[in-house]
Design a protein around this motif. Sequence first.
Motif, mmCIF file in Angstrom:
data_model
loop_
_atom_site.group_PDB
_atom_site.id
_atom_site.type_symbol
_atom_site.label_atom_id
_atom_site.label_comp_id
_atom_site.label_asym_id
_atom_site.label_seq_id
_atom_site.Cartn_x
_atom_site.Cartn_y
_atom_site.Cartn_z
ATOM 1 N N GLU A 182 0.606 -2.252 13.808
ATOM 2 C CA GLU A 182 1.948 -2.839 13.791
ATOM 3 C C GLU A 182 2.373 -3.214 12.372
ATOM 4 O OE1 GLU A 182 4.161 -6.824 15.484
ATOM 5 O OE2 GLU A 182 2.464 -6.014 16.605
ATOM 6 N N LEU A 183 1.473 -3.875 11.639
ATOM 7 C CA LEU A 183 1.816 -4.274 10.269
ATOM 8 C C LEU A 183 1.948 -3.056 9.345
ATOM 9 C CD1 LEU A 183 -0.372 -7.489 9.900
ATOM 10 C CD2 LEU A 183 2.104 -7.336 10.263
ATOM 11 N N ALA A 184 1.150 -2.013 9.584
ATOM 12 C CA ALA A 184 1.273 -0.779 8.791
ATOM 13 C C ALA A 184 2.630 -0.121 9.042
ATOM 14 C CB ALA A 184 0.134 0.180 9.120
ATOM 15 N N LYS A 185 3.095 -0.135 10.280
ATOM 16 C CA LYS A 185 4.417 0.433 10.601
ATOM 17 C C LYS A 185 5.528 -0.350 9.909
ATOM 18 C CE LYS A 185 3.032 2.092 15.141
ATOM 19 N NZ LYS A 185 3.171 1.885 16.595
ATOM 20 N N ILE A 186 5.403 -1.670 9.897
ATOM 21 C CA ILE A 186 6.407 -2.496 9.224
ATOM 22 C C ILE A 186 6.425 -2.158 7.732
ATOM 23 C CG2 ILE A 186 6.976 -4.865 8.534
ATOM 24 C CD1 ILE A 186 5.886 -5.719 11.347
ATOM 25 N N GLN A 223 0.825 -1.203 0.000
ATOM 26 C CA GLN A 223 0.000 0.000 0.000
ATOM 27 C C GLN A 223 0.865 1.262 0.000
ATOM 28 O OE1 GLN A 223 -3.408 0.192 -0.271
ATOM 29 N NE2 GLN A 223 -3.225 -2.016 -0.629
ATOM 30 N N PRO A 224 0.367 2.347 -0.595
ATOM 31 C CA PRO A 224 1.116 3.605 -0.595
ATOM 32 C C PRO A 224 1.110 4.258 0.791
ATOM 33 C CG PRO A 224 -1.004 3.893 -1.686
ATOM 34 C CD PRO A 224 -0.870 2.423 -1.354
ATOM 35 N N VAL A 225 2.041 5.159 0.985
ATOM 36 C CA VAL A 225 2.217 5.812 2.281
ATOM 37 C C VAL A 225 0.929 6.445 2.812
ATOM 38 C CG1 VAL A 225 3.418 7.698 3.488
ATOM 39 C CG2 VAL A 225 4.710 6.113 2.039
ATOM 40 N N PRO A 226 0.156 7.213 2.010
ATOM 41 C CA PRO A 226 -1.064 7.812 2.575
ATOM 42 C C PRO A 226 -2.047 6.775 3.142
ATOM 43 C CG PRO A 226 -0.534 8.853 0.482
ATOM 44 C CD PRO A 226 0.389 7.674 0.632
ATOM 45 N N VAL A 227 -2.184 5.643 2.476
ATOM 46 C CA VAL A 227 -3.077 4.576 2.973
ATOM 47 C C VAL A 227 -2.533 4.014 4.284
ATOM 48 C CG1 VAL A 227 -3.987 2.262 2.498
ATOM 49 C CG2 VAL A 227 -3.962 3.990 0.687
ATOM 50 N N LEU A 228 -1.225 3.795 4.337
ATOM 51 C CA LEU A 228 -0.606 3.246 5.544
ATOM 52 C C LEU A 228 -0.740 4.211 6.722
ATOM 53 C CD1 LEU A 228 2.565 1.710 3.891
ATOM 54 C CD2 LEU A 228 0.577 0.463 4.775
ATOM 55 N N LEU A 229 -0.604 5.502 6.464
ATOM 56 C CA LEU A 229 -0.762 6.491 7.534
ATOM 57 C C LEU A 229 -2.184 6.473 8.083
ATOM 58 C CD1 LEU A 229 1.333 9.466 6.116
ATOM 59 C CD2 LEU A 229 1.961 7.870 7.956
ATOM 60 N N GLU A 230 -3.181 6.273 7.220
ATOM 61 C CA GLU A 230 -4.572 6.157 7.674
ATOM 62 C C GLU A 230 -4.757 4.906 8.533
ATOM 63 O OE1 GLU A 230 -7.438 8.074 7.609
ATOM 64 O OE2 GLU A 230 -5.945 9.595 7.056
ATOM 65 N N LEU A 231 -4.067 3.826 8.167
ATOM 66 C CA LEU A 231 -4.187 2.580 8.936
ATOM 67 C C LEU A 231 -3.640 2.725 10.354
ATOM 68 C CD1 LEU A 231 -3.314 -0.107 6.229
ATOM 69 C CD2 LEU A 231 -5.562 0.425 7.207
ATOM 70 N N LEU A 232 -2.746 3.678 10.565
ATOM 71 C CA LEU A 232 -2.219 3.907 11.920
ATOM 72 C C LEU A 232 -3.298 4.430 12.865
ATOM 73 C CD1 LEU A 232 1.256 5.487 11.115
ATOM 74 C CD2 LEU A 232 0.748 3.127 11.770
ATOM 75 N N LYS A 233 -4.437 4.854 12.335
ATOM 76 C CA LYS A 233 -5.550 5.346 13.145
ATOM 77 C C LYS A 233 -6.503 4.230 13.574
ATOM 78 C CE LYS A 233 -5.512 9.770 10.697
ATOM 79 N NZ LYS A 233 -6.285 10.662 9.788
ATOM 80 N N LEU A 289 5.435 0.626 6.317
ATOM 81 C CA LEU A 289 5.981 1.985 6.141
ATOM 82 C C LEU A 289 7.499 1.947 6.108
ATOM 83 C CD1 LEU A 289 3.668 4.143 8.411
ATOM 84 C CD2 LEU A 289 4.122 4.539 5.990
ATOM 85 N N GLY A 290 8.103 1.054 6.878
ATOM 86 C CA GLY A 290 9.566 0.938 6.912
ATOM 87 C C GLY A 290 10.153 0.476 5.587
ATOM 88 N N LYS A 291 9.341 -0.060 4.699
ATOM 89 C CA LYS A 291 9.808 -0.504 3.390
ATOM 90 C C LYS A 291 9.871 0.637 2.368
ATOM 91 C CE LYS A 291 7.738 -5.085 3.992
ATOM 92 N NZ LYS A 291 6.699 -6.001 3.463
ATOM 93 N N HIS A 292 9.273 1.776 2.707
ATOM 94 C CA HIS A 292 9.228 2.923 1.801
ATOM 95 C C HIS A 292 10.434 3.823 2.004
ATOM 96 C CE1 HIS A 292 5.100 2.427 0.160
ATOM 97 N NE2 HIS A 292 4.911 1.743 1.294
ATOM 98 N N GLU A 293 10.823 4.484 0.933
ATOM 99 C CA GLU A 293 11.917 5.464 0.999
ATOM 100 C C GLU A 293 11.487 6.642 1.870
ATOM 101 O OE1 GLU A 293 15.005 5.718 -0.645
ATOM 102 O OE2 GLU A 293 14.817 3.634 -1.305
ATOM 103 N N ALA A 294 12.417 7.157 2.653
ATOM 104 C CA ALA A 294 12.149 8.362 3.436
ATOM 105 C C ALA A 294 12.122 9.561 2.505
ATOM 106 C CB ALA A 294 13.219 8.540 4.514
ATOM 107 N N THR A 295 11.206 10.474 2.742
ATOM 108 C CA THR A 295 11.119 11.705 1.943
ATOM 109 C C THR A 295 11.205 12.893 2.876
ATOM 110 O OG1 THR A 295 8.715 11.740 2.034
ATOM 111 C CG2 THR A 295 9.713 10.594 0.167
ATOM 112 N N GLY A 296 11.471 14.011 2.317
ATOM 113 C CA GLY A 296 11.449 15.181 3.161
ATOM 114 C C GLY A 296 12.472 16.119 2.868
#
Length: 158
Positions: free
Chosen positions: A145-149, A127-137, A151-158
């Motif tokens: 926990e699985l959403a955090k894991i 799943q893309p980062v925006p979907v994963l961030l919603e799952l944290l709610k 998220l760790g597979k995605h490149e850091a941006t910023g």
Amino acid sequence: MEPAFKALLGTGILSSRHFPGEFQGNFLNCNVIGFQGIYRVKVTEDGSGLKGETVSDLISSSDPNFRPTAVNVGPDGAIYFSDWQNPIIGHMQHHLRDPNRDHDHGRIYRITYEGRPLMKPVAIDGQPVPVLLELLKQPENRTRELAKIELGKHEATG
């Protein structure tokens, strides 16, 4: 006489909307000494610490070989646990090659709450980062926990 409770092999925290509110956040403790089963503990904050109050058992057995060893919530919100099913529990009292030690039997159980719908598993892998961030709610620990894991597979941006 009160049964002996001892934290053993498996423990977990129940977080699943499939179960009613009074089950949420309960500590689940697999026990095989003095009580064969999984008991629930209601956990509350107490000052800077936590306080536990034993409530009704999740499951118990009169079978002296019943050995619940692991407990967790599945993607459908049901509780899954394993039963080692062994007449020997100690390693100090019995040699590792004791012929009574059972290496072939065990069971996996699924517990659901009657009358309540099971949850639909959530897509997390890929799943893309925006979907994963919603799952944290989401209220379920497993989903977060699985959403955090993931998220760790995605490149850091910023």
